[in-house]
Design a protein around this motif. Structure first.
Motif, PDB file in Angstrom:
ATOM      1  N   GLY A 105       0.802  -1.215   0.000  1.00 27.84           N
ATOM      2  CA  GLY A 105       0.000   0.000   0.000  1.00 27.84           C
ATOM      3  C   GLY A 105       0.838   1.269   0.000  1.00 27.84           C
ATOM      4  N   GLY A 106       2.152   1.143   0.063  1.00 27.39           N
ATOM      5  CA  GLY A 106       3.022   2.301   0.045  1.00 27.39           C
ATOM      6  C   GLY A 106       3.411   2.792   1.428  1.00 27.39           C
ATOM      7  N   ARG A 107       2.889   2.168   2.467  1.00 31.35           N
ATOM      8  CA  ARG A 107       3.246   2.576   3.818  1.00 31.35           C
ATOM      9  C   ARG A 107       4.591   1.971   4.201  1.00 31.35           C
ATOM     10  N   PHE A 108       5.301   2.666   5.061  1.00 34.11           N
ATOM     11  CA  PHE A 108       6.593   2.188   5.529  1.00 34.11           C
ATOM     12  C   PHE A 108       6.386   1.402   6.813  1.00 34.11           C
ATOM     13  N   VAL A 109       6.825   0.145   6.812  1.00 36.64           N
ATOM     14  CA  VAL A 109       6.674  -0.732   7.968  1.00 36.64           C
ATOM     15  C   VAL A 109       8.051  -0.898   8.606  1.00 36.64           C
ATOM     16  N   VAL A 110       8.177  -0.516   9.874  1.00 34.70           N
ATOM     17  CA  VAL A 110       9.436  -0.643  10.591  1.00 34.70           C
ATOM     18  C   VAL A 110       9.588  -2.084  11.061  1.00 34.70           C
ATOM     19  N   VAL A 111      10.748  -2.686  10.733  1.00 37.32           N
ATOM     20  CA  VAL A 111      11.067  -4.040  11.168  1.00 37.32           C
ATOM     21  C   VAL A 111      11.974  -3.914  12.394  1.00 37.32           C
ATOM     22  N   LYS A 112      11.538  -4.480  13.510  1.00 35.33           N
ATOM     23  CA  LYS A 112      12.239  -4.317  14.780  1.00 35.33           C
ATOM     24  C   LYS A 112      13.676  -4.827  14.715  1.00 35.33           C
ATOM     25  N   GLU A 113      13.917  -5.905  13.982  1.00 40.11           N
ATOM     26  CA  GLU A 113      15.252  -6.481  13.895  1.00 40.11           C
ATOM     27  C   GLU A 113      16.211  -5.608  13.096  1.00 40.11           C
ATOM     28  N   MET A 114      15.667  -4.709  12.262  1.00 40.63           N
ATOM     29  CA  MET A 114      16.526  -3.860  11.440  1.00 40.63           C
ATOM     30  C   MET A 114      16.893  -2.545  12.124  1.00 40.63           C
ATOM     31  N   VAL A 115      16.267  -2.236  13.246  1.00 43.07           N
ATOM     32  CA  VAL A 115      16.563  -1.006  13.965  1.00 43.07           C
ATOM     33  C   VAL A 115      17.870  -1.208  14.732  1.00 43.07           C
ATOM     34  N   PRO A 116      18.873  -0.354  14.516  1.00 41.25           N
ATOM     35  CA  PRO A 116      20.141  -0.551  15.222  1.00 41.25           C
ATOM     36  C   PRO A 116      19.996  -0.328  16.714  1.00 41.25           C
ATOM     37  N   GLU A 117      20.677  -1.171  17.474  1.00 42.21           N
ATOM     38  CA  GLU A 117      20.653  -1.065  18.930  1.00 42.21           C
ATOM     39  C   GLU A 117      22.033  -0.608  19.388  1.00 42.21           C
ATOM     40  N   LEU A 118      22.089   0.552  19.999  1.00 42.89           N
ATOM     41  CA  LEU A 118      23.358   1.098  20.450  1.00 42.89           C
ATOM     42  C   LEU A 118      23.611   0.648  21.886  1.00 42.89           C
ATOM     43  N   VAL A 119      24.700  -0.069  22.073  1.00 44.07           N
ATOM     44  CA  VAL A 119      25.066  -0.552  23.394  1.00 44.07           C
ATOM     45  C   VAL A 119      26.188   0.348  23.903  1.00 44.07           C
ATOM     46  N   VAL A 120      25.893   1.116  24.951  1.00 48.96           N
ATOM     47  CA  VAL A 120      26.860   2.066  25.506  1.00 48.96           C
ATOM     48  C   VAL A 120      27.217   1.608  26.921  1.00 48.96           C
ATOM     49  N   PRO A 121      28.508   1.426  27.197  1.00 47.47           N
ATOM     50  CA  PRO A 121      28.890   0.990  28.540  1.00 47.47           C
ATOM     51  C   PRO A 121      28.739   2.128  29.549  1.00 47.47           C
ATOM     52  N   GLU A 122      28.655   1.773  30.808  1.00 47.06           N
ATOM     53  CA  GLU A 122      28.585   2.765  31.875  1.00 47.06           C
ATOM     54  C   GLU A 122      29.971   3.362  32.067  1.00 47.06           C
ATOM     55  N   LEU A 123      30.102   4.666  31.917  1.00 45.05           N
ATOM     56  CA  LEU A 123      31.405   5.314  31.967  1.00 45.05           C
ATOM     57  C   LEU A 123      31.571   6.193  33.210  1.00 45.05           C
ATOM     58  N   ALA A 124      30.749   5.988  34.214  1.00 44.05           N
ATOM     59  CA  ALA A 124      30.884   6.778  35.436  1.00 44.05           C
ATOM     60  C   ALA A 124      32.190   6.406  36.122  1.00 44.05           C
ATOM     61  N   GLY A 125      33.003   7.389  36.418  1.00 46.24           N
ATOM     62  CA  GLY A 125      34.282   7.147  37.071  1.00 46.24           C
ATOM     63  C   GLY A 125      35.374   6.683  36.127  1.00 46.24           C
ATOM     64  N   PHE A 126      35.150   6.753  34.832  1.00 41.94           N
ATOM     65  CA  PHE A 126      36.140   6.316  33.840  1.00 41.94           C
ATOM     66  C   PHE A 126      37.185   7.405  33.683  1.00 41.94           C
ATOM     67  N   LYS A 127      38.463   7.062  33.793  1.00 37.23           N
ATOM     68  CA  LYS A 127      39.514   8.057  33.841  1.00 37.23           C
ATOM     69  C   LYS A 127      40.055   8.464  32.471  1.00 37.23           C
ATOM     70  N   LEU A 128      39.969   7.604  31.471  1.00 38.27           N
ATOM     71  CA  LEU A 128      40.534   7.927  30.165  1.00 38.27           C
ATOM     72  C   LEU A 128      39.640   8.901  29.412  1.00 38.27           C
TER      73      LEU A 128
END
Length: 135
Positions: free
Chosen positions: A45-68
Motif C-alpha cells: 500500500g506504500g506505507r513504511f513498515v518498521v522491522v524491529k530487527e533492522m533497527v540498530p541497537e546502540l550498546v553504551v557501557p557505563e562510563l561513570a568514574g572512567f579516567k581515560l
C-alpha cells in the motif's frame, strides 16, 4: 564555494561532469541520503513498515568514574609492541599445547584439529587459494 571558484568551474570544459553529484542530477530513483541503513520496508500500500530487527541497537557501557579521555594526542609515543605475525601467533597460542602433548606422548599428527587446524575450507567466508593452502 566562492564566487571565483564557481566562475572558474563554469569556464573549464566539462564543468558539468565535475559538479557535485546530487539527487537532482541522478535518475528519478536516485536518493543520495546520508549513508544510513534502512530500518524497514515499504508495504504494497506504500506505507513504511518498521522491522524491529533492522533497527540498530546502540550498546553504551557505563562510563561513570572512567579516567581515560576520548582524545589521543598526536605527540603520544608510538607503541612498543611488535606487530603480530602468523609465526608469533602460532608460537604464543598453539605451540605450548603442541609441546605439552609431545612431551606427554599424546601428540597425534592425524588429529591437528585439536590445535585449531582445519583441513578443509568449506563454509569459510575468506577461503585461501589452493596453491597457498597446506595439504
Amino acid at each position: 564555494m566562492g564566487l571565483l571558484g564557481a566562475a572558474a568551474r563554469c569556464l573549464v570544459r566539462g564543468a558539468d561532469r565535475m559538479s557535485e553529484w546530487t539527487s537532482k542530477r541522478g535518475p528519478r530513483s536516485f536518493n543520495k541520503g546520508r549513508g544510513t541503513k534502512g530500518t524497514g520496508a515499504h508495504s504494497r500500500g506504500g506505507r513504511f513498515v518498521v522491522v524491529k530487527e533492522m533497527v540498530p541497537e546502540l550498546v553504551v557501557p557505563e562510563l561513570a568514574g572512567f579516567k581515560l579521555r576520548p582524545y589521543v594526542s598526536h605527540r603520544a609515543p608510538a607503541g612498543t609492541d611488535a606487530p603480530l605475525t602468523a609465526e608469533r601467533l602460532f608460537r604464543d597460542a598453539v605451540a605450548p599445547a603442541v609441546e605439552k602433548d609431545f612431551r606427554d606422548g599424546a601428540f597425534d599428527p592425524a588429529r591437528l584439529e585439536k590445535y585449531g587446524f582445519e583441513p578443509t575450507q568449506e563454509g569459510k567466508l575468506f577461503q585461501l587459494f589452493p596453491k597457498n593452502f597446506p595439504r
